[in-house]
Design an enzyme around this catalytic site. Structure first.
Site, short mmCIF file in Angstrom:
data_model
loop_
_atom_site.label_atom_id
_atom_site.label_comp_id
_atom_site.label_asym_id
_atom_site.label_seq_id
_atom_site.Cartn_x
_atom_site.Cartn_y
_atom_site.Cartn_z
N SER A 148 28.20 14.03 5.45
CA SER A 148 27.32 14.95 4.54
C SER A 148 27.41 14.34 2.95
O SER A 148 26.79 13.41 2.65
CB SER A 148 27.60 16.07 4.84
N HIS A 180 22.02 21.17 7.60
CA HIS A 180 21.71 20.08 8.56
C HIS A 180 20.93 20.76 9.76
O HIS A 180 21.11 20.45 10.93
CB HIS A 180 22.84 19.69 8.92
#
Length: 406
Positions: free
Chosen positions: A98, A207
């Site tokens: 991430s 996400h």
């Protein structure tokens, strides 16, 4: 003693959640280059990054997303620079989770530190603002197969709920993002299937499609920055494949906001590329733990303290490298690799000069006029990689050839 072979090495860069007050402090106190980078970051963002990371008075401030992202990137890049300065080990496969993808791209030379810092700072602000408009969150799911979780999410979407898998961490661990109502329903069905849902505190529905507004805003910002092809192979969270050029970076970073982190598939790619050693660069050991959960049984190191650095240095490949053989292999690779680039100017200005530089180094080492070290090794790998890229070789093929160097 286990030795790190650079072409079989993987660098792992953690994401938000690994941050904590005090991270990076021991390296900051020991290395001026870390202090310099913290000062640079403070000047860029107009706030004291050292105080944010180390002061207990700022512990709560560190949990604001823009702060945690900027601080974690700064610590990760600083830690990486210490590692390279102390060992010369740059050639590796780079993979970040991430936020860690920005650290990986920055350290691999695809993104300038100033640009990476500004991007993650604004990413944190944008994502936080959008998350406040959505009554959503994230939940870890363990002890149940990902296929069953996918099935539960699909059933709920068919019922009009907004929920989806937001990270594929391992065969028995995923995260899901959605509205709180959808997550409650998903949690009930996950328990019924034998799984364990674990709410993630202080999180939004990251996400996932619920962050579409954030992705749209971030897209415009991403296109105001410059990107280069990574000097070393970097795996994208969105595609779980190697970046082929800098042109791919903005779209992948935008899509990362609304698509799941494909960590399991990324590790499978690393496995297929022959990785045998990993170094987790930054606080905690979350990503090393995920290697174990993916049954990726390799030699692992963590780097957040001077003691850990010494352990890595003690295992450095520099202690027993056959430099003449290495240099000869580099020359053979350049000559023996087919040229797919029709740009004669690029061939003449990159491939030929790089070959001649490596050739001159080889002759100097053979004659005893040059004492090789890890800095020379890293520089030679850069010359070789640039030459292969100038021949328009695919990144996966470049990595495979570098791996064979040993």
């Amino acid at each position: 003693m286990v030795q790190i072979v650079a072409s079989q090495l993987m660098y792992l860069f953690p994401g938000v959640g690994s941050h904590h007050s005090g991270m990076g402090k021991t390296l900051y106190e020991q290395f001026p280059l870390v202090q310099d980078l913290f000062t640079e970051a403070s000047d860029i963002l107009h706030r004291d990054i050292a105080a944010l990371c180390f002061s207990s008075a700022h512990a709560e401030d560190l949990n604001y997303l823009e702060n945690s992202q900027a601080a974690l990137l700064c610590v990760s890049v600083a830690t990486y620079r210490v590692l390279v300065a102390e060992t010369g080990l740059e050639q590796a496969l780079y993979l970040g989770y991430s936020l860690g993808e920005y650290s990986a791209l920055c350290c691999a030379g695809a993104l300038a530190f100033k640009d990476a810092l500004q991007l993650v700072w604004n990413r944190g602000i944008i994502v936080s603002e959008v998350a406040k408009t959505v009554d959503g969150s994230m939940v870890w799911v363990v002890n149940v197969a990902e296929r069953k979780v996918e099935e539960i999410c699909q059933q709920l979407r068919q019922e009009g709920e907004s929920v989806s898998i937001s990270a594929y961490d391992s065969p028995q661990k995923v995260s899901i993002s959605g509205t709180r109502a959808a997550l409650r329903k998903a949690g009930e069905r996950i328990v019924a299937a034998g799984g364990i849902p674990i709410p993630i505190k202080m999180s939004g529905p990251f996400h996932s499609p619920l962050m579409s507004d954030a992705a749209a805003r971030f897209r415009d910002l991403l296109h105001t920055y410059s990107y280069a092809s990574p000097r070393f192979p970097v795996i994208s969270n969105y595609t779980a494949q190697l970046y082929q050029s800098g042109d791919d970076i903005p779209a992948n970073l935008q899509l990362q906001l609304v698509q799941p982190i494909r960590w399991q598939a990324s590790l499978e790619l690393a496995r297929s590329l022959g990785v045998t050693t990993s170094v987790e660069i930054g606080p905690k050991n979350v990503l090393t733990y995920l290697l174990e959960k993916n049954e990726f049984h390799i030699t692992t190191y963590e780097l957040n303290t001077t003691e850990q650095l010494q352990k890595i240095k003690a295992s450095s490949v520099a202690q027993s490298r056959d430099y003449p053989a290495f240099l000869a292999k580099c020359l053979t690779l350049i000559v023996g690799t087919k040229n797919y680039n029709e740009d004669v100017h690029m061939y003449e200005t990159i491939v030929i000069p790089n070959f001649r530089k490596i050739e001159a180094t080889y002759m100097a080492v053979q004659a005893g006029n040059l004492m090789p070290d890890e800095q020379l090794y890293a520089h030679t790998l850069t010359l070789l990689t640039d030459a292969l890229r100038a021949k328009k070789l695919k990144e996966s093929d470049i990595h495979a050839r570098l791996q064979r160097l040993g």
